[in-house]
Design an enzyme around this catalytic site. Structure first.
Site, PDB file in Angstrom:
ATOM      1  N   SER A   1       0.871  -1.171   0.000  1.00  9.55           N
ATOM      2  CA  SER A   1       0.000   0.000   0.000  1.00  9.55           C
ATOM      3  C   SER A   1       0.911   1.224   0.000  1.00  9.55           C
ATOM      4  CB  SER A   1      -0.881   0.018   1.256  1.00  9.55           C
ATOM      5  OG  SER A   1      -1.445   1.302   1.468  1.00  9.55           O
TER       6      SER A   1
ATOM      7  N   THR B   1      31.330  40.112  24.461  1.00 11.16           N
ATOM      8  CA  THR B   1      30.003  39.649  24.862  1.00 11.16           C
ATOM      9  C   THR B   1      29.013  40.777  24.598  1.00 11.16           C
ATOM     10  OG1 THR B   1      30.364  40.408  27.147  1.00 11.16           O
ATOM     11  CG2 THR B   1      30.904  38.114  26.653  1.00 11.16           C
TER      12      THR B   1
ATOM     13  N   SER C   1      29.862  43.921  -5.864  1.00  8.17           N
ATOM     14  CA  SER C   1      28.938  45.021  -6.141  1.00  8.17           C
ATOM     15  C   SER C   1      28.964  45.394  -7.614  1.00  8.17           C
ATOM     16  CB  SER C   1      29.321  46.243  -5.299  1.00  8.17           C
ATOM     17  OG  SER C   1      28.525  47.359  -5.639  1.00  8.17           O
TER      18      SER C   1
ATOM     19  N   LYS D   1      34.632  46.048  -3.875  1.00  3.82           N
ATOM     20  CA  LYS D   1      33.880  45.453  -2.770  1.00  3.82           C
ATOM     21  C   LYS D   1      33.806  43.935  -2.934  1.00  3.82           C
ATOM     22  CE  LYS D   1      29.665  46.338  -0.098  1.00  3.82           C
ATOM     23  NZ  LYS D   1      28.951  45.052  -0.053  1.00  3.82           N
TER      24      LYS D   1
END
Length: 465
Positions: free
Chosen positions: A138, A185, A316, A322
């Site tokens: 099935s 942190t 870019s 870039k």
């Protein structure tokens, strides 16, 4: 174009003679015409593997004539080899708990088997998609079993890829063990650390992911083949059930096991939620690591600039020179997709009703996509980012020297309040902590040198003692 006439419960339909699929597939293509991704081919191939195993088993049980069974076996092998990939075009998002996918495989195998026996497509008196290819089965035991097998294969690949990434991170941990940098942190200056320590932490996170994902295979190995429609096993025999499990083991080389309660496997999808949850955990770690690398690579002059990522492509169409961190960005997007898939899998798995979950096609698509995306992205992350990553030692030292983090090491000697005052004075005057300490003559010079030594500040002890 030449056509053949096929019929089903709902009536008749012309099917192009060029196709190996039949009327059930044609209806599914019309009903789920979403212009979306087709069913994952890994799932298709493992359904075909089950068809092969069923033909082998039914032939041994003398339920299927040898000539017919051998044709089904050969046709199934050709599907597994990818010779008919273009025949599987039904949308991954389909109603019917995967019945359309199962029927698609049944029809392609049946029509190819008919060809192998010298007949013409659609002559189902030779090989029938349901009576022969789907014998003793099935959708409800074939589909989830195939999904589990496909998932295990991909889990093993992903586990190996994660192992390689872990090793690459460990190499960087050792390579950068002597480079002291500023720890942070909440994006604020915190304490000194080595660059190697940060990569060691990344490595530990990936190690946990690899182990968790590797171990989940154990719960995916149980299959419900022989359970047929709802797990009761109607139209299958006990001999078939045991022989099928053994055959699947031999064909896959996997530790597949017969479920002792097939109805559970048929209706409950929690194992897919568990597996997806582990992929989500892995994605969270990959997302965190990739974002850390993007941040530490930022610049080259206006950002942190402590890490130098491999330059992969110009960044870019308007800004000359870039270069963007495209690989970590890709990893982040894959991670977000896996997290989104996990949400879909969770919702779909919870929507199963009574003896079946009708939304297993969505579960299958999302789970297999997540496994494939993670595997490929982890490999690219290692090869195109981690392996070639370098530290900007001068920038690390510059940022560390400008910071006021060494004031923390003074607390055991002069107390928190005085250390805060020293830090404030340094910040206001633009002087270093060392310079303020020397001016105020709070501690002997040799003690100051010991306390503020970078190598003293990165160990588990009281600096200077």
């Amino acid at each position: 174009m030449n056509y053949r006439l096929e019929q089903d419960l709902l009536g008749e339909k012309n099917i192009a003679n060029s196709t190996y699929s039949g009327i059930n597939t044609a209806r599914a293509l019309e009903n789920f015409d979403l212009n979306s991704k087709a069913v994952n081919i890994n799932l298709i191939k493992d359904i075909a593997l089950i068809k092969k195993a069923a033909a082998m088993t039914n032939m041994k049980l003398k339920l299927l004539a040898a000539e017919k069974a051998e044709a089904i076996i050969k046709a199934s092998e050709e599907v597994i080899e990818g010779k008919f990939d273009n025949e599987f075009r039904i949308s991954a998002f389909q109603g019917g708990a995967g019945t359309s996918t199962n029927m698609n495989v049944n029809e392609v195998i049946a029509n190819r088997s008919i060809e192998l026996l010298g007949g013409t497509k659609g002559n189902y008196d030779l090989v029938h998609p349901l009576n022969d290819v789907n014998m003793s089965q099935s959708t409800n035991d074939v589909y989830p079993s195939a999904l589990r097998i496909a998932a295990i294969r991909l889990i093993r690949k992903l586990s190996n890829s994660l192992s390689s990434l872990q090793e690459a991170l460990q190499i960087k941990e050792n390579e950068f063990s002597d480079i002291i940098k500023l720890g942070r942190t909440q994006l604020m200056d915190a304490l000194p650390m080595t660059a190697g320590q940060s990569f060691g932490a990344y490595s530990k996170a990936i190690e946990r992911d690899r182990w968790r994902i590797y171990k989940v295979e154990e719960r995916l190995r149980q299959i419900n083949l022989g359970g047929t429609a709802i797990g009761t096993g109607l139209n299958a025999t006990n001999k078939y059930v045991f022989m099928m499990t053994d055959t699947i083991q031999n064909l896959t080389g996997l530790g597949i096991a017969r479920s002792d309660y097939p109805m559970d496997i048929t209706q409950n999808c929690d194992i897919f939620v568990e597996t997806s949850g582990l992929l989500k955990s892995c994605s969270v770690n990959l997302l965190k690591i990739s974002n850390d690398l993007r941040l530490l690579n930022s610049g080259p002059r206006g950002g942190i600039g402590e890490i130098i990522l491999p330059k992969m492509q110009t960044g870019s169409t308007i800004m000359p020179g870039k270069v963007n961190p495209v690989i970590p960005e890709m990893v982040a997007q894959v991670s977000l997709r896996v997290i989104a898939n996990d949400s879909a899998i969770t919702s779909a798995s919870s929507m199963g009703q009574l003896e079946l979950n009708a939304f297993t096609p969505l579960i299958a698509e999302c789970l297999l996509e997540s496994l494939e995306l993670l595997d490929k992205s982890v490999i690219l992350f290692k090869e195109k980012c981690i392996d070639g990553l370098e530290m900007n030692v001068d920038r690390c030292l510059e940022n560390l020297e400008k910071s006021l983090v060494s004031a923390t090491a003074l607390v055991p000697y002069i107390g928190y309040d005085k250390a805060s005052s020293i830090s404030k004075t340094a910040l206001v005057t633009g002087k270093t902590i060392r310079e303020v300490l020397l001016e105020e003559q709070m501690l002997p010079v040799d003690i100051i040198d010991k306390i503020l030594s970078p190598t003293e500040l990165i160990r588990t002890h009281i600096s200077g003692k």
